[in-house]
Design a protein around this motif. Structure first.
Motif, PDB file in Angstrom:
ATOM      1  N   ILE A  73       0.859  -1.171   0.000  1.00 56.22           N
ATOM      2  CA  ILE A  73       0.000   0.000   0.000  1.00 56.22           C
ATOM      3  C   ILE A  73       0.902   1.230   0.000  1.00 56.22           C
ATOM      4  O   ILE A  73       2.076   1.149   0.366  1.00 56.22           O
ATOM      5  N   ALA A  74       0.375   2.367  -0.407  1.00 53.56           N
ATOM      6  CA  ALA A  74       1.143   3.606  -0.398  1.00 53.56           C
ATOM      7  C   ALA A  74       1.641   3.911   1.014  1.00 53.56           C
ATOM      8  O   ALA A  74       1.011   3.533   2.002  1.00 53.56           O
ATOM      9  N   LYS A  75       2.768   4.597   1.103  1.00 57.19           N
ATOM     10  CA  LYS A  75       3.339   4.937   2.400  1.00 57.19           C
ATOM     11  C   LYS A  75       2.431   5.877   3.185  1.00 57.19           C
ATOM     12  O   LYS A  75       2.422   5.861   4.418  1.00 57.19           O
ATOM     13  N   ALA A  76       1.685   6.717   2.468  1.00 59.68           N
ATOM     14  CA  ALA A  76       0.799   7.683   3.137  1.00 59.68           C
ATOM     15  C   ALA A  76      -0.432   7.930   2.290  1.00 59.68           C
ATOM     16  O   ALA A  76      -0.374   7.897   1.056  1.00 59.68           O
ATOM     17  N   VAL A  77      -1.548   8.178   2.962  1.00 56.92           N
ATOM     18  CA  VAL A  77      -2.803   8.514   2.310  1.00 56.92           C
ATOM     19  C   VAL A  77      -3.250   9.869   2.865  1.00 56.92           C
ATOM     20  O   VAL A  77      -3.489  10.001   4.066  1.00 56.92           O
ATOM     21  N   LYS A  78      -3.323  10.866   1.997  1.00 53.86           N
ATOM     22  CA  LYS A  78      -3.650  12.229   2.418  1.00 53.86           C
ATOM     23  C   LYS A  78      -5.150  12.456   2.267  1.00 53.86           C
ATOM     24  O   LYS A  78      -5.683  12.351   1.166  1.00 53.86           O
ATOM     25  N   VAL A  79      -5.806  12.772   3.375  1.00 54.15           N
ATOM     26  CA  VAL A  79      -7.264  12.882   3.386  1.00 54.15           C
ATOM     27  C   VAL A  79      -7.672  14.294   3.773  1.00 54.15           C
ATOM     28  O   VAL A  79      -7.262  14.808   4.817  1.00 54.15           O
ATOM     29  N   GLY A  80      -8.482  14.928   2.931  1.00 56.14           N
ATOM     30  CA  GLY A  80      -8.954  16.277   3.190  1.00 56.14           C
ATOM     31  C   GLY A  80     -10.240  16.291   3.982  1.00 56.14           C
ATOM     32  O   GLY A  80     -10.481  15.430   4.834  1.00 56.14           O
ATOM     33  N   THR A  81     -11.113  17.243   3.667  1.00 52.78           N
ATOM     34  CA  THR A  81     -12.337  17.419   4.455  1.00 52.78           C
ATOM     35  C   THR A  81     -13.593  16.907   3.764  1.00 52.78           C
ATOM     36  O   THR A  81     -14.570  16.588   4.442  1.00 52.78           O
ATOM     37  N   THR A  82     -13.602  16.837   2.444  1.00 59.45           N
ATOM     38  CA  THR A  82     -14.842  16.488   1.745  1.00 59.45           C
ATOM     39  C   THR A  82     -14.680  15.420   0.675  1.00 59.45           C
ATOM     40  O   THR A  82     -15.538  14.543   0.540  1.00 59.45           O
ATOM     41  N   ASN A  83     -13.619  15.455  -0.086  1.00 55.48           N
ATOM     42  CA  ASN A  83     -13.491  14.571  -1.246  1.00 55.48           C
ATOM     43  C   ASN A  83     -13.134  13.140  -0.861  1.00 55.48           C
ATOM     44  O   ASN A  83     -12.330  12.907   0.040  1.00 55.48           O
ATOM     45  N   LYS A  84     -13.731  12.198  -1.578  1.00 57.27           N
ATOM     46  CA  LYS A  84     -13.394  10.785  -1.413  1.00 57.27           C
ATOM     47  C   LYS A  84     -11.938  10.564  -1.801  1.00 57.27           C
ATOM     48  O   LYS A  84     -11.444  11.129  -2.782  1.00 57.27           O
ATOM     49  N   VAL A  85     -11.249   9.752  -1.019  1.00 58.93           N
ATOM     50  CA  VAL A  85      -9.854   9.398  -1.303  1.00 58.93           C
ATOM     51  C   VAL A  85      -9.753   7.880  -1.402  1.00 58.93           C
ATOM     52  O   VAL A  85     -10.247   7.162  -0.529  1.00 58.93           O
ATOM     53  N   SER A  86      -9.131   7.399  -2.464  1.00 61.87           N
ATOM     54  CA  SER A  86      -8.955   5.957  -2.654  1.00 61.87           C
ATOM     55  C   SER A  86      -7.483   5.636  -2.789  1.00 61.87           C
ATOM     56  O   SER A  86      -6.721   6.402  -3.391  1.00 61.87           O
ATOM     57  N   THR A  87      -7.086   4.504  -2.242  1.00 68.40           N
ATOM     58  CA  THR A  87      -5.717   4.035  -2.406  1.00 68.40           C
ATOM     59  C   THR A  87      -5.734   2.549  -2.724  1.00 68.40           C
ATOM     60  O   THR A  87      -6.539   1.795  -2.181  1.00 68.40           O
ATOM     61  N   THR A  88      -4.870   2.147  -3.626  1.00 66.96           N
ATOM     62  CA  THR A  88      -4.842   0.762  -4.107  1.00 66.96           C
ATOM     63  C   THR A  88      -3.976  -0.116  -3.219  1.00 66.96           C
ATOM     64  O   THR A  88      -2.914   0.301  -2.753  1.00 66.96           O
ATOM     65  N   VAL A  89      -4.441  -1.328  -3.003  1.00 69.90           N
ATOM     66  CA  VAL A  89      -3.722  -2.326  -2.214  1.00 69.90           C
ATOM     67  C   VAL A  89      -3.574  -3.591  -3.055  1.00 69.90           C
ATOM     68  O   VAL A  89      -4.522  -4.018  -3.723  1.00 69.90           O
ATOM     69  N   ASP A 191      -9.302 -14.229   8.206  1.00 69.78           N
ATOM     70  CA  ASP A 191      -8.999 -12.840   8.530  1.00 69.78           C
ATOM     71  C   ASP A 191      -7.581 -12.787   9.087  1.00 69.78           C
ATOM     72  O   ASP A 191      -7.212 -13.603   9.930  1.00 69.78           O
ATOM     73  N   GLN A 192      -6.783 -11.824   8.612  1.00 66.30           N
ATOM     74  CA  GLN A 192      -5.389 -11.745   9.055  1.00 66.30           C
ATOM     75  C   GLN A 192      -4.941 -10.291   9.127  1.00 66.30           C
ATOM     76  O   GLN A 192      -5.145  -9.525   8.192  1.00 66.30           O
ATOM     77  N   GLY A 193      -4.335  -9.920  10.258  1.00 66.24           N
ATOM     78  CA  GLY A 193      -3.876  -8.554  10.455  1.00 66.24           C
ATOM     79  C   GLY A 193      -2.371  -8.427  10.416  1.00 66.24           C
ATOM     80  O   GLY A 193      -1.652  -9.388  10.124  1.00 66.24           O
ATOM     81  N   SER A 194      -1.886  -7.221  10.687  1.00 72.49           N
ATOM     82  CA  SER A 194      -0.457  -6.908  10.729  1.00 72.49           C
ATOM     83  C   SER A 194       0.259  -7.300   9.444  1.00 72.49           C
ATOM     84  O   SER A 194       1.365  -7.842   9.460  1.00 72.49           O
ATOM     85  N   LEU A 195      -0.372  -7.010   8.302  1.00 74.36           N
ATOM     86  CA  LEU A 195       0.223  -7.357   7.016  1.00 74.36           C
ATOM     87  C   LEU A 195       1.086  -6.231   6.455  1.00 74.36           C
ATOM     88  O   LEU A 195       1.892  -6.448   5.549  1.00 74.36           O
ATOM     89  N   GLY A 196       0.917  -5.039   6.974  1.00 76.30           N
ATOM     90  CA  GLY A 196       1.642  -3.872   6.496  1.00 76.30           C
ATOM     91  C   GLY A 196       1.165  -2.653   7.248  1.00 76.30           C
ATOM     92  O   GLY A 196       0.407  -2.765   8.220  1.00 76.30           O
ATOM     93  N   SER A 197       1.580  -1.481   6.801  1.00 78.53           N
ATOM     94  CA  SER A 197       1.144  -0.257   7.473  1.00 78.53           C
ATOM     95  C   SER A 197       1.190   0.917   6.513  1.00 78.53           C
ATOM     96  O   SER A 197       1.871   0.878   5.476  1.00 78.53           O
ATOM     97  N   THR A 198       0.467   1.955   6.863  1.00 78.44           N
ATOM     98  CA  THR A 198       0.475   3.201   6.110  1.00 78.44           C
ATOM     99  C   THR A 198       0.129   4.336   7.062  1.00 78.44           C
ATOM    100  O   THR A 198      -0.341   4.095   8.184  1.00 78.44           O
TER     101      THR A 198
END
Length: 306
Positions: A73-89, A191-198
């Motif tokens: 996944i991307a290192k960071a996801v920048k989220v504003g106040t109104t617009n939908k934000v999508s990031t690919t995994v 279900d599996q966690g701790s696969l990565g981080s952002t």
């Protein structure tokens, strides 16, 4: 699918019968949303790392023979106040020979969680399940998205920072939760966690204004501006206070900015400093960013020195 992790505690069986609808009976977005709800209800109810670790557990799905790896996944996801934000995994799904990932009622997808895996503070899913391409008889490469809607109250300001990656898979195996003969023990869940981080970050803005324009050589130039960032709780931008910000200058005809000085934003995020006019060029402010707020640079403001 995005639901803050405060759903009422219910048993895994009740969660599945209440929320889940096989993909064969609904469009992809609806079925995946239900799978996401199932996941959250299951975590809230049991605190387990999967809905069930016992294949013969009465009233629970069996543990689906599926694991996940190579989560990217991307290192960071920048989220504003109104617009939908999508990031690919992207991730790798490894499954048993008995798991039919091409079945109409099989779904898998990535998600993000904030806090502890067993009891997350918040979770973010995608609108649709991932699409998977088989690479061998028991492995597949999957691509999905995380979709964030800041205007829908799904984030608190305290959610900014590090989130961990996870993935889940659910096989209904022809079972209809709404049917009279529904048998939850025939439904598989993994279900599996701790696969990565952002980093989920509060989008930042930075302005600059250098005046007067024009100015005589040797006179004082006052450079003002403001550093602000998204507030996810009122969907507005507020000043980011007490942050180090660099004042930089680029001489006319040059492509390189050099740092003149570093100042701090005040209690409202405003910036103000003075310099002595020497030559034509551009002034800008530059903020290096933090774990909760991305780096940002203001567009250069030209000053004509006469």
């Amino acid at each position: 699918m995005r639901i803050r992790a405060t759903v009422a505690a219910v048993s895994g069986a009740l969660a599945l019968s209440a929320f889940a609808v096989p993909a064969a009976q609904a469009d992809d977005s609806a079925s995946w949303a239900d799978a996401a709800k199932l996941h959250q209800a299951a975590h809230t109810a049991s605190g387990k790392t999967a809905l069930s670790s016992r294949a013969d557990a009465e009233g629970e799905p069996y543990a689906l023979n599926a694991t996940f790896s190579n989560f990217k996944i991307a290192k960071a996801v920048k989220v504003g106040t109104t617009n939908k934000v999508s990031t690919t995994v992207t991730y790798t799904l490894t499954h048993g020979a008995d798991v039919d990932i091409k079945a109409a009622d099989f779904d898998t997808g990535p998600y993000l969680y904030k806090g502890a895996y067993d009891a997350p503070d918040n979770m973010l899913f995608g609108d649709l399940p991932a699409k998977c391409t088989a690479t061998t008889a028991t492995t597949a490469t999957c691509t999905g998205k995380i979709d964030v809607y800041p205007a829908n109250d799904e984030l608190l300001n305290s959610d900014a920072g590090t989130w961990k990656g996870a993935a889940l898979a659910i096989a209904y195996n022809g079972q209809d939760p709404a049917g009279e003969d529904f048998d939850i023990t025939k439904v598989g869940y993994a279900d599996q966690g701790s696969l990565g981080s952002t980093l989920i970050q509060r989008y930042s803005k930075l302005t600059v204004n250098a005046s007067p324009e024009p100015v005589k050589k040797g006179k004082t130039i006052t450079v003002t501006g403001k550093l602000s960032r998204a507030n996810w709780e009122d969907n507005k931008y507020h000043g980011y206070t007490n942050q180090p910000v660099k004042l930089q200058f680029r001489k006319k005809g040059s492509n390189t900015y050099t740092t003149v000085k570093t100042i701090k934003s005040n209690s409202t995020g405003n910036l103000k400093t003075t310099v002595t006019a020497s030559t034509d060029g551009y002034f800008r402010y530059s903020f290096a960013g933090t774990s909760t707020t991305p780096a940002v640079k203001a567009a250069g403001d030209f000053v004509d020195v006469q």
